[in-house]
Design an enzyme around this catalytic site. Structure first.
Site, PDB file in Angstrom:
ATOM      1  N   SER A 280       0.823  -1.201   0.000  1.00 10.98           N
ATOM      2  CA  SER A 280       0.000   0.000   0.000  1.00 10.98           C
ATOM      3  C   SER A 280       0.857   1.251   0.000  1.00 10.98           C
ATOM      4  O   SER A 280       1.963   1.257   0.521  1.00 10.98           O
ATOM      5  CB  SER A 280      -0.883   0.002   1.251  1.00 10.98           C
ATOM      6  OG  SER A 280      -0.056   0.090   2.398  1.00 10.98           O
ATOM      7  N   LYS A 281       0.304   2.297  -0.570  1.00 14.54           N
ATOM      8  CA  LYS A 281       1.063   3.536  -0.705  1.00 14.54           C
ATOM      9  C   LYS A 281       1.314   4.209   0.646  1.00 14.54           C
ATOM     10  O   LYS A 281       2.186   5.032   0.771  1.00 14.54           O
ATOM     11  CB  LYS A 281       0.347   4.498  -1.658  1.00 14.54           C
ATOM     12  CG  LYS A 281      -0.950   5.050  -1.127  1.00 14.54           C
ATOM     13  CD  LYS A 281      -1.538   6.087  -2.072  1.00 14.54           C
ATOM     14  CE  LYS A 281      -2.833   6.648  -1.511  1.00 14.54           C
ATOM     15  NZ  LYS A 281      -3.499   7.576  -2.425  1.00 14.54           N
ATOM     16  N   ARG A 282       0.538   3.849   1.613  1.00 16.59           N
ATOM     17  CA  ARG A 282       0.757   4.383   2.960  1.00 16.59           C
ATOM     18  C   ARG A 282       2.125   3.997   3.488  1.00 16.59           C
ATOM     19  O   ARG A 282       2.762   4.716   4.224  1.00 16.59           O
ATOM     20  CB  ARG A 282      -0.292   3.801   3.925  1.00 16.59           C
ATOM     21  CG  ARG A 282      -1.516   4.611   4.044  1.00 16.59           C
ATOM     22  CD  ARG A 282      -1.980   4.618   5.485  1.00 16.59           C
ATOM     23  NE  ARG A 282      -1.209   5.560   6.257  1.00 16.59           N
ATOM     24  CZ  ARG A 282      -1.724   6.311   7.210  1.00 16.59           C
ATOM     25  NH1 ARG A 282      -2.987   6.238   7.497  1.00 16.59           N
ATOM     26  NH2 ARG A 282      -0.959   7.137   7.896  1.00 16.59           N
ATOM     27  N   LYS A 283       2.540   2.785   3.158  1.00 16.88           N
ATOM     28  CA  LYS A 283       3.748   2.242   3.758  1.00 16.88           C
ATOM     29  C   LYS A 283       4.911   2.147   2.788  1.00 16.88           C
ATOM     30  O   LYS A 283       6.040   1.909   3.193  1.00 16.88           O
ATOM     31  CB  LYS A 283       3.449   0.859   4.338  1.00 16.88           C
ATOM     32  CG  LYS A 283       2.430   0.916   5.442  1.00 16.88           C
ATOM     33  CD  LYS A 283       1.996  -0.460   5.908  1.00 16.88           C
ATOM     34  CE  LYS A 283       0.954  -0.341   7.028  1.00 16.88           C
ATOM     35  NZ  LYS A 283       0.374  -1.629   7.380  1.00 16.88           N
ATOM     36  N   ASN A 284       4.635   2.266   1.497  1.00 20.43           N
ATOM     37  CA  ASN A 284       5.660   2.041   0.487  1.00 20.43           C
ATOM     38  C   ASN A 284       5.375   2.880  -0.740  1.00 20.43           C
ATOM     39  O   ASN A 284       4.246   3.186  -1.018  1.00 20.43           O
ATOM     40  CB  ASN A 284       5.599   0.585   0.020  1.00 20.43           C
ATOM     41  CG  ASN A 284       6.616  -0.257   0.708  1.00 20.43           C
ATOM     42  OD1 ASN A 284       7.803   0.014   0.632  1.00 20.43           O
ATOM     43  ND2 ASN A 284       6.142  -1.278   1.385  1.00 20.43           N
TER      44      ASN A 284
END
Length: 537
Positions: A280-284
């Site tokens: 996910s873009k939140r984490k990566n």
RNA sequence: GUCCCCUUCGUCUAGAGGCCUAGGACUCCAGGUUUUCAUCCUGGCAACAGGGGUUCGAACCCCCUAGGGGACGCCA
């Protein structure tokens, strides 16, 4: 309808040799696969990953691969997103012979342009008794689901509108009542199908919702559109993420009701974050464009993606797409969700870079530096700040390449304490995660809102952000910098800055989330009040 | 909570009952080559989730447990 009936009818349609190898039996249908991205954001690595496997599989079987755009979500789909997704796939050397941009005999390849087709099948399903109109309000559905959840049940439509007589339903529709079309599903028994990678999968019908097929805006949902299109486009193998496994019963029901043969299904594992949650873009950084902008080579990225859940028979790490195609077989796919490991990608990319001749290296490096006119875009920022061209590089270093590594000390000297700096970075990250667009003015608006909410001068609020983005206290204008760097790089730098400040504990995360939510709620309330005042005057 | 999927070194993986004293790659560590660094070379650390079966024999087959993931939207 008995359990066995359903189990049999749906299984029989998918009995093709699971994990079969290279040569299709003589006279078998041509292998046709597709990638069907939804144009609602940046080109996601997961999309590229699934696309790659679909293309490689089709080509390894002498088949065809196509692209279809699933833009039935009117509110979120954009042409810009579609364009960047297609660009990103092309950049990775993923090629298709049919698609929205190249046309083909099964078009149109954009679902928004196929509305009439779905409508026709929806009508057919209703008249056959396999679907029905539903007039329930969102409020009622919310309430129903809340109750079900409280009782520990899977949430599922309770069938209220199913009992409305067709004549009565027709009257309501004629009167213009908002409605959707829902799928009828069996009330009991167990559905079963053969996954080409996982073998038999059984799901109790009790778990399957009476899925909406046609939304009140007349657009189909994914479930109707995917079945209709895969059939009409003669897709032989559906290879998609394992997140779709639970939807297979609905799809099988539709194939059955429409009298169509179900394609072979293969559910690939999902790419994971280092903490093993779904990528996910939140984490990566998840956008393919991020990797392009950071100077990865497309062949290295494609190679790396090919190593996710798949291996060469001789365990080679480095291989081209054609080599992968030649060696490809479904049985070499492993099912554990692979973690997307940037360290290994970095190594692999380095291998590709080192293998280049010096001339090739120079050529590709220059192409990277100048890609998309990015150097020209820097000019407005540096023009007035430059006495000699030699001054340029030190000003733009953090925009052209990585910024310096940070330590907690880099955030000293600021008017804000370290705790507050963490809160600023955290809140900015949260707001950026939620924001849809990524332009200078939008970023500016987010920052002013947050600064006001935290009762800080904008200048003080921005301090930690300057350091996080540029690696130094003084940089080129911040909002332009962030816009130029893109959302993924910005998020990444904010996350890494947060790490440098010691990271955020679980407890603190909770606190931050609470304060951020309160802050956002307050600012939204203000906007509403302002609007009211305006309209009143 | 309900259902579904998954489970070999920290990570990517090899392994389809004896070839396993479990192999390779990344990361990390140590040494060597190199004016520094990087590259390159050599070596090292490090795993079959646990428990029951089946079998002469199990990382591989079966069952249970645990852990991880996913789905449960008028999003896909």
């Amino acid at each position: 309808m008995s359990k066995s009936q359903y189990a049999m009818s749906s299984t029989s349609s998918a009995t093709s040799p699971a994990r079969s190898s290279s040569n299709p039996p003589a006279g078998a249908k041509k292998v046709r696969t597709r990638i069907a991205p939804s144009p609602t954001g940046d080109p996601h690595m997961g999309t590229a990953y699934i696309a790659l496997f679909n293309m490689v599989y089709a080509h390894s079987q002498g088949g065809e691969f196509l692209v279809r755009i699933e833009d039935t979500d009117q509110a979120r789909s954009t042409p810009e997103s579609e364009a960047t997704i297609l660009d990103a796939l092309r950049w990775l050397n993923i090629e298709w012979t049919e698609g929205p941009d190249v046309g083909g005999p099964h078009g149109p390849y954009r679902q928004s342009e196929r509305q009439d087709i779905y409508r026709g099948y929806a009508d057919q399903l209703v008249s056959q008794g396999d679907a029905f109109p539903c007039f329930c309000s969102n409020e009622r559905l919310d309430e129903m689901r809340a109750t079900q959840r409280a009782e520990g049940k899977t949430t599922r439509y309770d069938g209220l509108c199913q009992s409305i007589a067709p004549a009565e339903a027709a009257k309501q529709i004629a009167a213009g009542d908002a409605h959707v079309i829902r799928l009828v599903v069996p009330v009991d028994g167990t559905f079963s199908f053969e996954d080409a990678l996982r073998g038999t999968i059984e799901i109790p019908w009790q778990q399957v919702d009476m899925q909406i097929l046609l939304k009140s805006d007349g657009m189909p949902t994914y479930h109707l559109a995917v079945v209709v299109d895969d059939h009409l486009m003669e897709i032989s193998h559906v290879m998609r993420g394992e997140e779709w496994i639970n939807s297979v019963p609905k799809h099988a029901r539709l194939y059955d009701a429409l009298g169509w043969e179900m394609p072979i299904h293969a559910h690939l594992p999902l790419l994971r974050n280092p903490d093993s949650s779904k990528l996910s873009k939140r984490k990566n950084p998840t956008s393919v464009t991020y990797y392009r902008d950071m100077g990865y080579l497309p062949e290295a990225v494609a190679n790396y993606l090919g190593r996710m859940g798949w291996s060469m028979p001789d365990e080679r790490e480095i291989f081209s797409l054609p080599e992968m195609q030649d060696a490809f077989s479904l049985e070499r796919i492993s099912l554990g969700g692979p973690v997307f490991d940037i360290d290994k990608l970095n190594w692999l990319n380095g291998e590709y870079l080192r293998a280049l001749s010096e001339d090739e290296f120079a050529e590709r490096a220059i192409a990277w530096f100048t890609q998309g006119n990015r150097l020209r875009a820097l000019v407005p920022l540096i023009h007035q700040r430059t006495n000699r061209f030699a001054d340029i590089a030190p000003q733009v270093d953090y925009l052209v390449g990585d910024r310096a590594d940070l330590t907690a000390d880099d955030f000293d000297h600021k008017r804000v304490a370290s705790d507050q700096a963490r809160q600023i970075l955290d809140h900015a990250l949260r707001s950026f995660d939620e924001s849809r667009g990524w332009e200078r003015d939008g970023i500016f608006a987010i920052c002013t809102t947050l600064a006001e909410g935290l009762e800080l001068k904008l200048k003080d609020f921005l301090g930690p952000l300057f350091v996080a983005i540029g690696g130094k206290a003084v940089t080129l204008p911040l909002f332009d910098s962030m816009a130029l760097l893109g959302a993924d790089v910005t998020r990444m730098r904010l996350r890494s800055a947060l790490e440098a400040l010691g990271g955020v504990s679980k407890k603190e995360t909770k606190r931050f989330e609470k304060s951020w939510r309160a802050l956002i709620a307050r600012s939204e309330a203000e906007i509403v009040t302002v609007d009211k005042e305006d309209s009143g005057s």
